[in-house]
Scaffold this active site. Structure first.
Site, PDB file in Angstrom:
ATOM      1  N   HIS A  95     -10.302  38.615 -23.989  1.00 13.23           N
ATOM      2  CA  HIS A  95     -11.524  39.249 -23.996  1.00 13.23           C
ATOM      3  C   HIS A  95     -12.239  39.143 -22.641  1.00 13.23           C
ATOM      4  O   HIS A  95     -13.229  39.991 -22.678  1.00 13.23           O
ATOM      5  CB  HIS A  95     -12.174  38.603 -25.266  1.00 13.23           C
ATOM      6  CG  HIS A  95     -13.448  39.698 -25.571  1.00 13.23           C
ATOM      7  ND1 HIS A  95     -13.386  40.923 -25.976  1.00 13.23           N
ATOM      8  CD2 HIS A  95     -14.794  39.241 -25.844  1.00 13.23           C
ATOM      9  CE1 HIS A  95     -14.537  41.602 -26.300  1.00 13.23           C
ATOM     10  NE2 HIS A  95     -15.317  40.268 -26.246  1.00 13.23           N
ATOM     11  N   ASP A 144     -17.726  44.094 -23.490  1.00 12.14           N
ATOM     12  CA  ASP A 144     -18.254  43.591 -24.843  1.00 12.14           C
ATOM     13  C   ASP A 144     -19.535  44.385 -25.244  1.00 12.14           C
ATOM     14  O   ASP A 144     -19.622  45.598 -25.228  1.00 12.14           O
ATOM     15  CB  ASP A 144     -18.388  42.122 -25.049  1.00 12.14           C
ATOM     16  CG  ASP A 144     -18.347  41.609 -26.431  1.00 12.14           C
ATOM     17  OD1 ASP A 144     -17.735  41.576 -27.177  1.00 12.14           O
ATOM     18  OD2 ASP A 144     -19.671  41.309 -26.563  1.00 12.14           O
TER      19      ASP A 144
END
Length: 324
Positions: free
Chosen positions: A299, A94
């Site tokens: 994620h 991320d």
């Protein structure tokens, strides 16, 4: 607490051998790598997993400008300096992936290799992320985050509810609730958590003790530092104009979950791009060793599929920085 670049970063640090730096993203902490630290150490590596500046127990400089891409990249190099490592491998996820890409771009002479999770490297996309044309007339989370004080007030009004929604919706889950519903679409002036109601009470890959610890770090740090990373996205082009069309020169790999929301969103992010960002990766790397999709992960693959991620990281390290 490790001194670096004029401040101190809180970090997990263990082992001997070739240095590997594990960088978390938003809204996480060093703890997202908890399942990888010990196996890497046992394989013969020295591992440091910091809370990035503004997060957890790390120092939290007050200014928005304190979180620009050059400063956060220099933090990582400063960790290696303090630990006496001339060369190191960097792994990010991320926002930690964005940091990792830029460490490799700005300090290629220091980096043995870079492995990124979740956020593909496409310079134009990253530099336009806060104001995408496709959401010019609808809500877009990164634009919302640009307003100092606004997003943190919404998060802090119910920090547990807010973070549980972020962690859960970005995971691979069976509820049908997608992160896209939170971060985009609807009226341009809505807020992030409009209409979502009570958050789920569990997160894939997390025990209750894990959740409690992660929440405690955010109660310590607040949300201003983490949100300031987004407020510097529009400055990436201004601060690093020479990187506009740059290629990452060091050996690299990109990995993402099969239910990764960022990779899915970037496929439709900018209609001016000739092809989806995931399919452009080869254009921006001199040595892209592989692109890997991790099944049944969203994620946070390092906690959703920890064994698969550990195996992937160790395989990459075996290519770029074999343990001695």
């Amino acid at each position: 607490m490790i001194p670096t670049n004029g401040l101190r970063l809180h970090a997990a640090h263990e082992g001997e051998g070739e240095l590997v730096v594990l960088i978390h993203g938003f809204p996480q902490s060093w703890y997202v790598w908890r399942n990888q630290v010990r196996p890497l150490v046992e394989a013969g590596y020295r591992v440091v997993a910091p809370d990035q500046r503004g997060y957890g127990l790390s120092d939290r400089p007050p200014g928005v400008e304190d979180y620009d891409i050059r400063k956060v990249s220099a933090d990582i190099v400063g960790l290696a300096d303090h630990l006496g490592a001339e060369k190191f491998t960097v792994v990010g996820q991320d926002w930690g992936c964005i940091t990792a890409w830029h460490v490799a771009l700005l300090y290629p002479h220091r980096v043995r290799g870079v492995l990124g999770f979740s956020v593909p490297y496409v310079p134009k996309m990253l530099r336009n992320w806060a104001e995408p044309a496709m959401h010019a007339d609808s809500f877009w989370y990164a634009r919302y985050f640009l307003q100092p004080g606004v997003a943190e007030a919404e998060f802090d009004a119910d920090l547990t509810n807010s973070l549980m929604w972020m962690w859960y919706a970005a995971s691979s889950n069976d509820s049908g609730k997608d992160m896209a519903e939170i971060i985009s679409g609807g009226p341009k002036d809505r807020t992030l958590f409009d209409g979502l109601g009570p958050a789920p009470t569990s997160i894939p890959g997390h025990s209750q003790a894990d959740i409690d610890y992660c929440l405690s770090l955010y109660r310590e740090s607040g949300m201003r530092g983490p949100l300031n990373y987004y407020r510097n996205m529009p400055r990436i082009r201004e601060l690093t104009p020479w990187l506009e069309e740059a290629r990452i020169l060091v050996p690299a790999m990109f990995a993402y979950g099969s239910d990764e929301p960022v990779t899915r969103r970037t496929a439709e992010f900018d209609t001016t791009l000739s092809k989806a960002p995931l399919d452009q990766q080869e254009e921006y790397f001199a040595q892209l060793l592989d692109k890997v999709c991790i099944p049944d992960a969203g994620h946070w693959p390092m906690v959703e599929q920890p064994d698969a991620v550990t195996k992937l990281v160790l395989g990459f390290l075996g290519e770029v920085a074999p343990a001695t």
